[in-house]
Design a protein around this motif. Structure first.
Motif, PDB file in Angstrom:
ATOM      1  N   VAL A 161     -11.220  -9.949 -25.530  1.00 38.82           N
ATOM      2  CA  VAL A 161     -11.171  -9.480 -24.149  1.00 38.82           C
ATOM      3  C   VAL A 161     -12.085 -10.375 -23.315  1.00 38.82           C
ATOM      4  O   VAL A 161     -13.237 -10.625 -23.679  1.00 38.82           O
ATOM      5  N   PHE A 162     -11.535 -10.865 -22.204  1.00 37.79           N
ATOM      6  CA  PHE A 162     -12.284 -11.721 -21.281  1.00 37.79           C
ATOM      7  C   PHE A 162     -12.305 -11.047 -19.916  1.00 37.79           C
ATOM      8  O   PHE A 162     -11.253 -10.812 -19.319  1.00 37.79           O
ATOM      9  N   THR A 163     -13.501 -10.728 -19.425  1.00 34.09           N
ATOM     10  CA  THR A 163     -13.671 -10.257 -18.060  1.00 34.09           C
ATOM     11  C   THR A 163     -13.991 -11.510 -17.250  1.00 34.09           C
ATOM     12  O   THR A 163     -15.049 -12.123 -17.440  1.00 34.09           O
ATOM     13  N   VAL A 164     -13.066 -11.907 -16.389  1.00 33.06           N
ATOM     14  CA  VAL A 164     -13.120 -13.217 -15.738  1.00 33.06           C
ATOM     15  C   VAL A 164     -13.490 -13.089 -14.265  1.00 33.06           C
ATOM     16  O   VAL A 164     -12.939 -12.261 -13.539  1.00 33.06           O
ATOM     17  N   GLN A 165     -14.418 -13.938 -13.850  1.00 41.27           N
ATOM     18  CA  GLN A 165     -14.707 -14.170 -12.438  1.00 41.27           C
ATOM     19  C   GLN A 165     -14.310 -15.616 -12.178  1.00 41.27           C
ATOM     20  O   GLN A 165     -14.917 -16.544 -12.740  1.00 41.27           O
ATOM     21  N   LEU A 166     -13.293 -15.817 -11.358  1.00 47.30           N
ATOM     22  CA  LEU A 166     -12.739 -17.140 -11.096  1.00 47.30           C
ATOM     23  C   LEU A 166     -13.016 -17.551  -9.662  1.00 47.30           C
ATOM     24  O   LEU A 166     -12.714 -16.801  -8.727  1.00 47.30           O
ATOM     25  N   ALA A 167     -13.585 -18.737  -9.506  1.00 43.25           N
ATOM     26  CA  ALA A 167     -13.781 -19.337  -8.185  1.00 43.25           C
ATOM     27  C   ALA A 167     -13.250 -20.765  -8.262  1.00 43.25           C
ATOM     28  O   ALA A 167     -13.967 -21.690  -8.644  1.00 43.25           O
ATOM     29  N   ASP A 168     -11.967 -20.919  -7.959  1.00 45.44           N
ATOM     30  CA  ASP A 168     -11.332 -22.242  -7.946  1.00 45.44           C
ATOM     31  C   ASP A 168     -11.377 -22.747  -6.518  1.00 45.44           C
ATOM     32  O   ASP A 168     -10.454 -22.529  -5.724  1.00 45.44           O
ATOM     33  N   ILE A 169     -12.476 -23.398  -6.171  1.00 43.25           N
ATOM     34  CA  ILE A 169     -12.699 -23.865  -4.815  1.00 43.25           C
ATOM     35  C   ILE A 169     -11.659 -24.922  -4.438  1.00 43.25           C
ATOM     36  O   ILE A 169     -11.202 -24.976  -3.302  1.00 43.25           O
ATOM     37  N   ASP A 170     -11.257 -25.741  -5.406  1.00 40.70           N
ATOM     38  CA  ASP A 170     -10.276 -26.799  -5.144  1.00 40.70           C
ATOM     39  C   ASP A 170      -8.951 -26.237  -4.631  1.00 40.70           C
ATOM     40  O   ASP A 170      -8.292 -26.840  -3.792  1.00 40.70           O
ATOM     41  N   ARG A 171      -8.537 -25.070  -5.122  1.00 40.04           N
ATOM     42  CA  ARG A 171      -7.264 -24.467  -4.704  1.00 40.04           C
ATOM     43  C   ARG A 171      -7.442 -23.256  -3.787  1.00 40.04           C
ATOM     44  O   ARG A 171      -6.464 -22.702  -3.302  1.00 40.04           O
ATOM     45  N   GLY A 172      -8.685 -22.826  -3.574  1.00 45.65           N
ATOM     46  CA  GLY A 172      -8.940 -21.658  -2.735  1.00 45.65           C
ATOM     47  C   GLY A 172      -8.547 -20.352  -3.407  1.00 45.65           C
ATOM     48  O   GLY A 172      -8.094 -19.415  -2.753  1.00 45.65           O
ATOM     49  N   VAL A 173      -8.727 -20.270  -4.727  1.00 48.80           N
ATOM     50  CA  VAL A 173      -8.384 -19.072  -5.489  1.00 48.80           C
ATOM     51  C   VAL A 173      -9.674 -18.404  -5.957  1.00 48.80           C
ATOM     52  O   VAL A 173     -10.475 -19.027  -6.663  1.00 48.80           O
ATOM     53  N   LEU A 203      -8.551 -10.247 -19.132  1.00 48.92           N
ATOM     54  CA  LEU A 203      -7.507 -10.751 -20.025  1.00 48.92           C
ATOM     55  C   LEU A 203      -7.705 -10.157 -21.410  1.00 48.92           C
ATOM     56  O   LEU A 203      -8.815 -10.182 -21.947  1.00 48.92           O
ATOM     57  N   ARG A 204      -6.642  -9.649 -21.969  1.00 51.11           N
ATOM     58  CA  ARG A 204      -6.617  -9.250 -23.386  1.00 51.11           C
ATOM     59  C   ARG A 204      -5.811 -10.327 -24.081  1.00 51.11           C
ATOM     60  O   ARG A 204      -4.616 -10.463 -23.828  1.00 51.11           O
ATOM     61  N   VAL A 205      -6.461 -11.088 -24.935  1.00 52.30           N
ATOM     62  CA  VAL A 205      -5.836 -12.243 -25.576  1.00 52.30           C
ATOM     63  C   VAL A 205      -5.711 -11.985 -27.069  1.00 52.30           C
ATOM     64  O   VAL A 205      -6.708 -11.757 -27.757  1.00 52.30           O
ATOM     65  N   ALA A 206      -4.493 -12.042 -27.557  1.00 47.35           N
ATOM     66  CA  ALA A 206      -4.239 -11.894 -28.988  1.00 47.35           C
ATOM     67  C   ALA A 206      -4.265 -13.277 -29.627  1.00 47.35           C
ATOM     68  O   ALA A 206      -3.486 -14.149 -29.257  1.00 47.35           O
ATOM     69  N   ARG A 207      -5.195 -13.485 -30.556  1.00 46.80           N
ATOM     70  CA  ARG A 207      -5.264 -14.764 -31.286  1.00 46.80           C
ATOM     71  C   ARG A 207      -4.567 -14.579 -32.621  1.00 46.80           C
ATOM     72  O   ARG A 207      -5.036 -13.861 -33.497  1.00 46.80           O
ATOM     73  N   ALA A 266     -10.191 -23.040 -30.800  1.00 47.90           N
ATOM     74  CA  ALA A 266     -10.117 -24.094 -29.772  1.00 47.90           C
ATOM     75  C   ALA A 266      -8.819 -23.977 -28.979  1.00 47.90           C
ATOM     76  O   ALA A 266      -8.813 -24.122 -27.751  1.00 47.90           O
ATOM     77  N   TYR A 267      -7.714 -23.720 -29.658  1.00 45.95           N
ATOM     78  CA  TYR A 267      -6.429 -23.544 -28.984  1.00 45.95           C
ATOM     79  C   TYR A 267      -6.490 -22.322 -28.068  1.00 45.95           C
ATOM     80  O   TYR A 267      -6.073 -22.372 -26.906  1.00 45.95           O
ATOM     81  N   MET A 268      -7.025 -21.201 -28.586  1.00 45.30           N
ATOM     82  CA  MET A 268      -7.115 -19.986 -27.782  1.00 45.30           C
ATOM     83  C   MET A 268      -7.987 -20.207 -26.550  1.00 45.30           C
ATOM     84  O   MET A 268      -7.643 -19.792 -25.447  1.00 45.30           O
ATOM     85  N   MET A 269      -9.120 -20.882 -26.711  1.00 50.61           N
ATOM     86  CA  MET A 269     -10.006 -21.127 -25.578  1.00 50.61           C
ATOM     87  C   MET A 269      -9.309 -22.000 -24.536  1.00 50.61           C
ATOM     88  O   MET A 269      -9.412 -21.741 -23.327  1.00 50.61           O
ATOM     89  N   THR A 270      -8.583 -23.002 -24.993  1.00 49.69           N
ATOM     90  CA  THR A 270      -7.840 -23.874 -24.069  1.00 49.69           C
ATOM     91  C   THR A 270      -6.748 -23.076 -23.366  1.00 49.69           C
ATOM     92  O   THR A 270      -6.498 -23.262 -22.171  1.00 49.69           O
ATOM     93  N   GLU A 315       1.448 -15.309 -16.624  1.00 50.52           N
ATOM     94  CA  GLU A 315       1.364 -14.488 -17.835  1.00 50.52           C
ATOM     95  C   GLU A 315       1.300 -15.404 -19.058  1.00 50.52           C
ATOM     96  O   GLU A 315       1.668 -16.575 -18.985  1.00 50.52           O
ATOM     97  N   PHE A 316       0.824 -14.843 -20.155  1.00 54.64           N
ATOM     98  CA  PHE A 316       0.858 -15.565 -21.415  1.00 54.64           C
ATOM     99  C   PHE A 316       2.270 -15.500 -21.964  1.00 54.64           C
ATOM    100  O   PHE A 316       2.989 -14.517 -21.749  1.00 54.64           O
ATOM    101  N   GLY A 317       2.670 -16.547 -22.690  1.00 57.61           N
ATOM    102  CA  GLY A 317       3.949 -16.527 -23.383  1.00 57.61           C
ATOM    103  C   GLY A 317       3.910 -15.465 -24.470  1.00 57.61           C
ATOM    104  O   GLY A 317       2.857 -14.895 -24.777  1.00 57.61           O
ATOM    105  N   THR A 318       5.051 -15.226 -25.087  1.00 53.39           N
ATOM    106  CA  THR A 318       5.143 -14.137 -26.059  1.00 53.39           C
ATOM    107  C   THR A 318       4.518 -14.446 -27.408  1.00 53.39           C
ATOM    108  O   THR A 318       4.433 -13.567 -28.248  1.00 53.39           O
ATOM    109  N   GLY A 319       4.098 -15.669 -27.639  1.00 51.08           N
ATOM    110  CA  GLY A 319       3.383 -15.947 -28.881  1.00 51.08           C
ATOM    111  C   GLY A 319       3.791 -17.238 -29.549  1.00 51.08           C
ATOM    112  O   GLY A 319       4.761 -17.881 -29.160  1.00 51.08           O
ATOM    113  N   VAL A 320       3.023 -17.609 -30.586  1.00 51.65           N
ATOM    114  CA  VAL A 320       3.233 -18.882 -31.263  1.00 51.65           C
ATOM    115  C   VAL A 320       4.554 -18.951 -32.010  1.00 51.65           C
ATOM    116  O   VAL A 320       5.066 -20.030 -32.257  1.00 51.65           O
TER     117      VAL A 320
END
Length: 179
Positions: A9-21, A27-31, A38-42, A56-61
């Motif tokens: 589980v990732f509680t995300v604070q995003l500040a994309d200044i380049d795109r104004g987002v 995020l609940r990420v199933a590894r 490394a793949y999951m982090m990317t 959205e995330f794709g349905t899986g590997v």
């Protein structure tokens, strides 16, 4: 007995200044057991750096007809095909034809990834963007991973600042193009 996916589980604070987002989300990420940290982090970084309505995330590997991350419009059509790692040229070709744009985020050597595409047909190859990070950045982030993560991301002028587990890391987000 098969081993199931590990949920992060990732509680995300995003500040994309380049795109104004500027967004806060969880995020609940199933590894999958065959997926490296490394793949999951990317994959998580790709999601955050491409964040927009309909992402959205794709349905899986095990699914070959969807990328790791995708964006759909209100009709359900795929508008962005976002791969992670080192996808083959045929997969990028199909994804680029299906979506309005395609991108790849890699935790691998970008020269190696691009070399595998040389001489292969990729639809709109000139528009395809491969993004990578400084050497050691993904590995350092992986070392900070827990099952529950507070993740703060800031992107300004192509420089990514990531705070995870009380540690701040930074990396340039490198863009590579085929043409």
């Amino acid at each position: 007995m098969a081993i199931g996916s590990t949920i992060h589980v990732f509680t995300v604070q995003l500040a994309d200044i380049d795109r104004g987002v500027y967004e806060d989300f969880t995020l609940r990420v199933a590894r999958h057991p065959s997926e490296t940290d490394a793949y999951m982090m990317t994959r998580v970084l790709a999601y955050c750096l491409e964040y927009e309505e309909g992402i959205e995330f794709g349905t899986g590997v095990s699914t070959t007809d969807e990328p790791a991350v995708l964006v759909r419009d209100l009709t359900g059509s795929i508008t962005a095909w976002i791969e992670v790692g080192a996808p083959d040229a045929a997969r990028l070709h199909a994804g680029s034809k299906l979506a309005g744009r395609a991108a790849v985020y890699t935790h691998r050597d970008p020269e190696f990834v691009m070399a595998a595409w040389t001489g292969k047909t990729i639809h709109r190859a000139d528009a395809l963007v491969l993004r990578s990070f400084d050497a050691g950045f993904i590995e350092a982030a992986v070392a900070l991973l827990a099952r529950r993560n507070a993740l703060s991301l800031s992107l300004t002028e192509g420089e990514l600042y990531l705070e995870l587990g009380g540690t701040t890391l930074s990396s340039q987000v490198h863009e590579h193009r085929l043409a």
